[in-house]
Scaffold this active site. Structure first.
Site, short mmCIF file in Angstrom:
data_model
loop_
_atom_site.label_atom_id
_atom_site.label_comp_id
_atom_site.label_asym_id
_atom_site.label_seq_id
_atom_site.Cartn_x
_atom_site.Cartn_y
_atom_site.Cartn_z
N ARG A 19 0.82 -1.22 0.00
CA ARG A 19 0.00 0.00 0.00
C ARG A 19 0.85 1.26 0.00
NH1 ARG A 19 -2.62 -4.31 1.86
NH2 ARG A 19 -4.91 -4.37 1.92
N GLY A 86 -1.30 -12.31 -4.64
CA GLY A 86 -2.73 -11.98 -4.74
C GLY A 86 -2.96 -10.51 -4.44
N ARG A 114 -6.30 -18.52 -8.60
CA ARG A 114 -7.02 -17.79 -7.54
C ARG A 114 -7.99 -16.78 -8.16
NH1 ARG A 114 -2.58 -15.75 -3.43
NH2 ARG A 114 -4.44 -15.24 -2.22
N SER A 159 -12.71 -9.77 2.77
CA SER A 159 -11.45 -9.66 2.03
C SER A 159 -10.96 -8.22 1.95
CB SER A 159 -11.61 -10.22 0.61
OG SER A 159 -10.48 -9.83 -0.17
N GLN A 161 -8.42 -7.37 0.37
CA GLN A 161 -7.93 -7.12 -0.98
C GLN A 161 -9.04 -6.55 -1.86
OE1 GLN A 161 -6.16 -10.82 -2.22
NE2 GLN A 161 -4.39 -10.55 -0.88
N ASP A 312 -3.97 -15.33 7.90
CA ASP A 312 -2.60 -15.70 7.52
C ASP A 312 -1.88 -16.50 8.60
OD1 ASP A 312 -2.88 -14.45 5.07
OD2 ASP A 312 -2.09 -12.54 5.78
N ARG A 343 -4.73 -24.20 1.96
CA ARG A 343 -3.98 -24.35 3.22
C ARG A 343 -4.60 -25.38 4.16
NH1 ARG A 343 -2.04 -18.08 3.93
NH2 ARG A 343 -0.25 -18.30 2.55
N ARG A 387 3.93 -19.59 3.81
CA ARG A 387 3.54 -19.71 5.22
C ARG A 387 3.57 -21.17 5.69
NH1 ARG A 387 2.68 -14.50 6.36
NH2 ARG A 387 1.56 -13.27 4.82
#
Ligand code: S3P
Length: 426
Positions: A19, A86, A114, A159, A161, A312, A343, A387
């Site tokens: 950002r 992403g 995705r 989200s 995003q 996350d 995940r 991750r």
């Protein structure tokens, strides 16, 4: 047995780094960004901004960005490569949508699986022309416009995003854009806009929902931005300290945004001895130090209304759960299927390999903690997911290096200094 000891300054926050670059590029004037996370994901954003005509260069340890204004992107000569990121794809699609340019976005194999329509369906509604070459996925061609329609968006998915893509697009839309998020998510975009003196209105509309109102187009002056330490990166060492006997660490200069440190509350409920000390505010965000020491952990239930704030950290929380006494149930992990890997599947696959009883039921993850012993090498699959690789690297200390994790270089996606920092604490 190895333990974690000492104090460390964690690398810059990934979400804020993206950002800081994007908003500096859309400002007017020169911004100096300090402590930018130089990971592969952030470099994808940086290189795309360069392709869009933004002058960015390194000066010592800092990065200098010369903003071109909210409508200042130039049509790129080649495809914009988002790599594995992403956040880059979603936020940059939003950023170019309100500029009169044509862009093609591409990404690696994981990113190309995705969903992009979660963002583009909102942008199409206001007049951007989008061609998704594979139904919902990259490659994607977008024809942006300076005349997108100001309107009210209602975001159902939790989200940050999607929300951020629409906020960034609205910076160059003439008129009022309202964005309703039904489940509040990380709010770094809003905080950074306020820090940059951009007038937006934010109001709570229901218990968890909020409305963000923008009235563009905006022109705003560049300001220097200092990126604080990433709590998601810190979470690996925090869990490491909790599960390794005799450990005690202090992590400094960590972002303490409430939407990002919910994992600390969870770990404390599990019995984790963790202390958080708020020290100052930097660029609109609370910052402080976190101390964690070896603790006896117990299994708990983690309700689904927390999933947006732990999104996350579930891989490393699963590692903590595998070493806790009793059962941990993590509920409502649906969105975890659409990350850098599925995940839920990645966690189950690897925990099973080390003898942990783990299963999934309707996107709820059940983990029964057990002190397992390993006497031969075990192959761990990272699934190219940074991750997952970092979470099992922490567990690997407990298992005296018997876990052989494939493709560890994927860690560079979010934390290139992970190994160096881990070795420093060991
Ligand atoms: C991010 C938002 C989250 C998170 C990702 C970074 C961001 O994704 O998983 O690592 O910077 O906005 P969603 O909010 O889209 O789930």
């Amino acid at each position: 047995m190895l333990k974690l000891k000492g104090s460390l300054k964690i690398s810059g926050d990934k979400s804020i780094s993206h950002r800081a670059l994007i908003l500096s590029a859309m400002s007017t004037g020169k911004a100096r960004i300090t402590n930018l996370l130089e990971s592969e994901d952030v470099m994808s954003t940086l290189n795309i901004l360069k392709e869009l005509g933004i002058k960015i260069f390194k000066d010592g340890n800092d990065w200098i960005v010369y903003g071109n204004g909210t409508g200042g992107f130039i049509e790129p000569k080649k495809s914009l490569n988002c790599g594995n990121s992403g956040t880059t794809a979603r936020l940059m699609i939003g950023a170019v949508s309100s500029n009169p340019i044509n862009c093609t976005f591409i990404g690696d194999d994981s990113l190309s699986k995705r969903s992009m329509s979660r963002v583009t369906k909102h942008l199409e509604k206001i007049g951007a022309i989008v061609h998704l070459t594979k139904k919902d996925y990259l490659p994607l061609i977008i024809h942006g416009s300076e005349e997108l329609i100001p309107c009210k968006h209602n975001i159902q998915k939790a989200s940050a995003q999607i929300k951020s893509a629409l906020i960034i697009a609205a910076l160059n839309i003439h008129g009022k854009t309202k964005i309703i998020e039904n489940i509040a998510t990380r709010d770094h975009t809003e905080r950074l806009l306020k820090f940059l003196n951009i007038k937006i209105k934010i109001k709570k509309i229901k218990k968890k929902a909020k409305q963000i109102e923008l009235n563009g187009p905006y022109e705003f002056k560049a300001k220097n931005i200092d990126v604080v330490g990433d709590p998601s990166s810190a979470s690996f060492f925090i869990v490491g300290a909790l599960i390794l006997p005799e450990s005690k660490i202090t992590l400094k200069n960590i972002l303490l945004n409430p939407s990002r440190i919910a994992f600390i509350k969870v770990l404390k409920r599990m019995g984790g001895k963790i202390k958080v000390k708020k020290i100052k505010k930097i660029c609109g965000e609370d910052v402080g130090n976190i101390t964690a020491e070896h603790s006896k952990l117990r299994g708990i239930n983690i309700p689904s209304n927390q999933s947006a704030y732990l999104i996350d950290e579930y891989p490393i929380l699963s590692v903590a759960a595998s070493q806790a006494k009793g059962k941990t149930i993590m509920k409502g992990l649906d969105e975890l299927r659409y990350k850098e890997s599925d995940r839920i599947q990645s966690i189950i696959f690897n925990l099973k390999k080390i003898g942990i009883e783990v299963h999934e039921e309707n996107n709820n993850l059940h983990i029964l903690g057990k002190k397992t012993k390993i006497d031969k090498d075990i192959k761990i699959k990272s699934f190219g997911d940074h991750r997952i690789a970092m979470s099992f690297s922490i567990l690997n200390i407990l298992f005296n290096n018997k876990l052989k994790i494939d493709n560890k270089k994927c860690i560079n996606i979010s934390y290139p200094d992970f190994d160096k920092h881990l070795n420093y604490l060991l």
